[in-house]
Scaffold this active site. Structure first.
Site, PDB file in Angstrom:
ATOM      1  N   HIS A 232       0.831  -1.195   0.000  1.00  0.00           N
ATOM      2  CA  HIS A 232       0.000   0.000   0.000  1.00  0.00           C
ATOM      3  C   HIS A 232       0.875   1.258   0.000  1.00  0.00           C
ATOM      4  O   HIS A 232       0.445   2.316  -0.458  1.00  0.00           O
ATOM      5  CB  HIS A 232      -0.905   0.034   1.234  1.00  0.00           C
ATOM      6  CG  HIS A 232      -1.972  -1.025   1.225  1.00  0.00           C
ATOM      7  ND1 HIS A 232      -1.752  -2.297   1.682  1.00  0.00           N
ATOM      8  CD2 HIS A 232      -3.255  -0.989   0.794  1.00  0.00           C
ATOM      9  CE1 HIS A 232      -2.864  -3.016   1.558  1.00  0.00           C
ATOM     10  NE2 HIS A 232      -3.784  -2.248   1.019  1.00  0.00           N
ATOM     11  N   ASP A 305      -4.736  -5.832  -8.233  1.00  0.00           N
ATOM     12  CA  ASP A 305      -4.981  -5.237  -6.923  1.00  0.00           C
ATOM     13  C   ASP A 305      -5.234  -3.744  -7.159  1.00  0.00           C
ATOM     14  O   ASP A 305      -5.078  -3.237  -8.288  1.00  0.00           O
ATOM     15  CB  ASP A 305      -3.769  -5.471  -6.015  1.00  0.00           C
ATOM     16  CG  ASP A 305      -4.134  -5.412  -4.530  1.00  0.00           C
ATOM     17  OD1 ASP A 305      -5.228  -4.911  -4.206  1.00  0.00           O
ATOM     18  OD2 ASP A 305      -3.328  -5.854  -3.703  1.00  0.00           O
TER      19      ASP A 305
END
Length: 994
Positions: A232, A305
């Site tokens: 992230h 993702d």
């Protein structure tokens, strides 16, 4: 011809899909990876839709943006803009309530020209994002489960919840093998560090999702478990050789593909062994196309993702949506800038950087999935009642099943658990990380008398440690891996110690040294209410423990460690877990509350158990009108249930030891009956109530002083001087007073026993009562007539043959070993008066509200201990005794009675066939056939109690109330008949679940 794996799943899904809201009954299935290339109705529909789409529209179908919005005007405006105007193919919602989710999804569907692919990032079900959805245990916890079928069922339940919300795709399961304990982003999201276990559980869960009509999307290809960077925020590197990847990371994905699962998500991480350029897997043609699609032959839908993550970055700052499509992705999740990203992809197609055929193929896959999944004609989600539908009985049952199956016993020296010898142990239950009173201590208290302690942080006061260390056994629940908890574990120094660790096992190695001195250690990988409940049951033998460690914990347990523990005591489950209709709980609630509202009783306790699991354990109402609430620890006077619990149990134990025979003359054991008309009565005749003994003796006549009144003691109607109602058509002489030759107003040497407040008696009083029983005249016939006096004689016999007073005998031999620690006679001596339900306001004999003293007059003036009445208990304790009988005399791993003796007393029948030895009998409440036989045994009590045991259905029902408070003249109890109504509900529940 060999049928592709997922085609078989589709057939099963078609059979089941009709029960799932929101799925088209004709076509509602989740396509497998092999289905996207097949012709048919779905393909024709997809082609017709694509024919009307512009290139931009087809590109937009590949986009699934994320929305962090609420169900309000602003949220609807954002959705309308993106769905209706930008024409995206799907949506992903962030955090929100179930009503927000359902409302937004419903609205989005209403403005979409083409059905939407509604997705969920729900690795442990909707609760990962839906704040009021039921929370399942984390995957690292579930990694301990040995039963793959349970993971399949879990997948089905998650699919049900998704469909309720209108969600068709779940970004789960996590197929990453968490082989690096320092991994900051996967950790508890993984099923563990064993690739075979991750594969097995992940595939089972996926099959459940798919068969439930929801597309599973396995992630994060090619495996994110052995990284130490959070994608992230940065780009992780997976430094594994090609061989290591084959043996570890790729194993779950290979098996997932072989199972025909339709969706895979690529991860944002570099894998030098697969692509030495350093390109993230999600943007790497070598990994997405070369490895996943070509070598591993995956032809389902490839999702990236979230492309807004820091790890989704190209080396040349090129558009990452374009890069992902070039790599081989089909769906672009959470693009950074939707409009500009759509434009960038369109430009790349027009320039030839991306082929239009590739866009068309991906768009077609998505549309085929939409049609085959039933989205074209499906009903949209209903907002009203959505939270309650998510939090269904089935969901709660699934959470408990998962929690129980995930418990792991990593150490059990000397078989310390299940904890035994409950009657003699002083037990401390210590919680490190939560308050003393919590679900764990609550359920521990259901098994044994405990003292609870709780500490949330810092140093534990020395005085508390000293207090804890005076216990015989410490059971320590640890819900934190903090260093202070490790220090506290070391300070606890009792004779025996059990530790239960409910925390991410990847993080608990810091506790290993402190746990070294604990004889038994249980590990559960999550700390939710269901885990605490399961842990307490595991400690005391209420469930089977079958889990195995999903990861190695240095110094504590290797990967796969764990030993089985067999269930030895009653556990706690939902009705459906044992084949009962889940509506049973609500039906019992309704009847019990109706009893309180109608005045049938101030309060009550109800326990229903089946197959060794308690499925209803409830308390209702007040101790008395306007009093404190009834709880599971409220003591009730069980009245004549004493006969079939304490007296029969004591006799069975004495019979086991060969201290009497059922057909011997009673005078052989009670010398006072020698040379009387009762000398030849036998214990079996007394137990069957076939003795000819009268029902009772008139205790008032025994206890009232004749010199205190004139005229008769009672009359059949209310007149002057006879204003005290005793029973129906029985009124007492207002002048009558109690004898003081055998009682006193305060405790004395001769009268040490408190019979009631301000009334004391002793041996002389008891002997007076027994003398009247010895002298009671027999009837000419020995046909059945219920008699309390039979059991007074039986208790006398028991005390004579055992040489022990009855209360002590049954406590040491039966109730103590059972862990029935609430149960006993004369409860004021061992229990708080505030927790004892009062019975009647006795206006004549004792002239007070009877509380903590036995209601029955014979038992009361026998000193509170008698064979016909006197026992106080809880419904839970009676259920333990009942389960021991169902188990053939065994409970808690200890044999209390021989199986032969239990069979003798419960299977023997009186001449009429309607009584066992000491037990009442009844037939199935739903049967109208009197010839079917009476196989259910138990007893009722005058105070409004009963217990029934059904061996055929492995069923126990216990109902305790104080319906005689404030008066026995209570017609509401008879009119309502709560005991009968509940029995009927239970048996209808069996029928309804079959």
């Amino acid at each position: 011809m060999k049928i592709p794996g997922f085609i078989r799943y589709m057939a099963l899904a078609c059979a089941c899909i009709v029960a799932i809201p929101g799925i088209n009954r004709a076509t509602g299935v989740t396509p497998s990876s092999s289905d996207f290339e097949e012709a048919g109705e779905s393909a024709r529909w997809a082609d017709s839709v694509m024919a009307s789409m512009s290139l931009r529209d087809r590109v937009a179908q590949l986009m699934v943006p994320r929305f962090d919005i609420a169900y309000n005007a602003a949220g609807q405006s954002q959705l309308r803009n993106v769905v209706a105007q930008q024409k995206v193919g799907g949506i992903l919602l962030g955090k929100g309530k179930a009503s927000d989710y359902a409302g937004l999804i419903d609205f989005a569907g209403s403005v979409a020209a083409v059905p939407l692919m509604v997705t969920l990032d729900g690795e442990w079900g909707p609760a990962m994002r839906v704040t009021d959805a039921p929370r399942f245990p984390y995957n690292i916890c579930l990694g301990a489960i040995a039963d793959d079928n349970l993971l399949y069922d879990y997948g089905r339940e998650v699919a049900r919840q998704c469909r309720e919300l209108g969600i068709g795709v779940d970004f789960a399961p996590v197929l990453d093998v968490n082989s690096n304990p320092r991994n900051p982003v996967i950790g508890y999201r993984s099923f563990g560090e064993d690739p075979e276990r991750v594969s097995r559980l992940g595939v089972a869960f996926s099959r459940g999702l798919a068969d439930g009509g929801v597309m599973p999307v396995g992630k994060h290809f090619p495996g994110h478990g052995d990284t130490d960077t959070d994608s992230h925020h940065a780009l992780p590197v997976l430094n594994r050789t090609a061989q290591q990847l084959e043996q570890t990371e790729l194993v779950p994905f290979r098996d997932y593909i072989a199972a025909g699962m339709p969706g895979i998500m690529t991860g944002h991480l570099t894998v030098p062994a697969l692509d030495p350029t350093g390109t993230p897997a999600s943007l790497s043609p070598a990994i997405t196309t070369g490895l996943l699609k070509k070598r591993m032959k995956f032809n389902g839908i490839v999702f990236t993702d979230a492309l807004a993550m820091k790890g989704a970055k190209t080396s040349d700052e090129a558009n990452n949506c374009v890069a992902a499509l070039k790599a081989g992705a089909d769906v672009l999740l959470q693009p950074r800038s939707l409009i500009s990203d759509i434009q960038a992809v369109v430009a790349a197609v027009k320039s030839g950087e991306i082929s239009e055929k590739q866009v068309n193929n991906s768009c077609r896959k998505i549309l085929v999935w939409k049609h085959r999944s039933g989205l074209v004609n499906s009903a949209r989600p209903k907002v009203a009642g959505i939270a309650s539908r998510l939090n269904s009985d089935a969901a709660k049952d699934m959470i408990e099943r998962l929690a129980e199956a995930s418990m792991v016993c990593v150490r059990n020296d000397g078989g310390l658990i299940p904890v035994g010898a409950l009657s003699d142990r002083k037990i401390a239950v210590v919680t490190l990380g939560a308050a003393a009173e919590n679900t764990f201590s609550e359920y521990c208290r259901k098994y044994a008398r405990i003292t609870a302690y709780g500490f949330t942080t810092g140093t534990i006061p020395a005085a508390k440690i000293a207090e804890i260390n005076k216990s015989d056994l410490a059971i320590v629940l640890v819900t934190t891996s903090s260093s202070w908890a490790a220090a506290a574990l070391k300070q606890i120094d009792t004779r025996s110690k059990v530790a239960v660790v409910l925390a991410n096992p990847i993080k608990i190695s810091g506790l290993s040294a402190a746990l070294g001195s604990y004889g038994a250690v249980l590990v559960g990988g999550d700390d939710i209410k269901a885990m605490r409940k399961a842990a307490a049951q595991a400690v005391f033998g209420g469930i089977d423990v079958t889990g195995r460690m999903p990861v190695a914990v240095p110094g504590l347990a290797p990967l796969g460690a764990g030993s089985d523990i067999v269930c030895t005591r009653l556990g706690y489950a939902s009705p459906q877990a044992v084949g009962l209709d889940p509506d049973l709980t609500r039906r019992i609630d309704s009847i019990a509350r109706a009893g309180v509202a109608s005045g049938a009783y101030p309060g009550c306790q109800v326990v229903v158990a089946r197959r060794g699991r308690v499925v209803v354990d409830a308390a209702y109402g007040k101790l008395e009108r306007g009093g404190a609430d009834v709880t599971g620890e409220t003591l009730y006077d069980v009245a004549s249930m004493t006969k079939a619990t304490a007296t029969v149990a004591g006799l069975m134990k004495a019979y086991d030891e060969g201290l009497f025979r059922l057909d011997d003359p009673i005078s052989q054991y009670i010398p006072e009956l020698t040379d009387t008309e009762k000398s030849d009565l036998t214990p079996s005749q007394l137990l069957y109530h076939e003795s000819g003994m009268p029902a009772i003796i008139n205790v008032s006549k025994v206890m009232m002083d004749p010199a205190s009144y004139t005229g008769p003691l009672t009359k059949g109607r209310q007149t002057a001087g006879y204003g005290i109602r005793i029973a129906s058509r029985v009124y007492g002489n207002s002048s009558a007073r109690m004898r003081r030759d055998i009682t006193s107003l305060s405790a004395t040497k001769d009268n040490p026993i408190e019979i009631a407040s301000g009334i004391y008696g002793g041996t002389t009083l008891r002997d007076t009562i027994m003398s009247r029983i010895y002298q009671a005249p027999l009837r000419a016939s020995k046909s059945f007539r219920y008699s309390c006096l039979n059991f007074c004689l039986l208790m006398e016999m028991e005390e004579n043959v055992t040489g022990t007073d009855h209360a002590r005998w049954v406590r040491s031999e039966i109730f103590g070993p059972l862990g029935a620690w609430h149960t006993g006679f004369r409860p004021r001596e061992y229990y708080s008066l505030s927790k004892i339900a009062p019975t009647e306001n006795d206006a004549f004999l004792r002239r007070q509200t009877v509380r903590g003293y036995v209601h029955d007059e014979i038992a009361a003036f026998s000193g509170g201990v008698q064979g016909n009445a006197g026992l106080f208990s809880t419904a839970s304790d009676v259920a333990k005794y009942s389960q021991m009988l169902l188990n053939g005399g065994v409970y808690g791993g200890e044999r209390l009675l021989s199986a032969a003796t239990v069979r003798k007393f419960t299977d023997s029948r009186s001449q009429g066939g309607k009584r066992a030895l000491g037990f009442d009998l009844m037939g199935n409440p739903l049967s109208k056939d009197d010839t079917a036989g009476y196989s259910i045994f138990g007893h009722t009590g005058f105070t409004g109690t009963c217990f029934w045991i059904d061996p055929e259905n492995e069923l126990i029902f216990v109902f305790l109330s104080n319906r005689v408070n404030p008066s026995r003249h209570n017609r509401a109890f008879t009119r309502l008949n709560p005991r009968g109504l509940m029995m009927k509900a239970i048996y209808e529940s069996i029928k309804g679940a079959s």
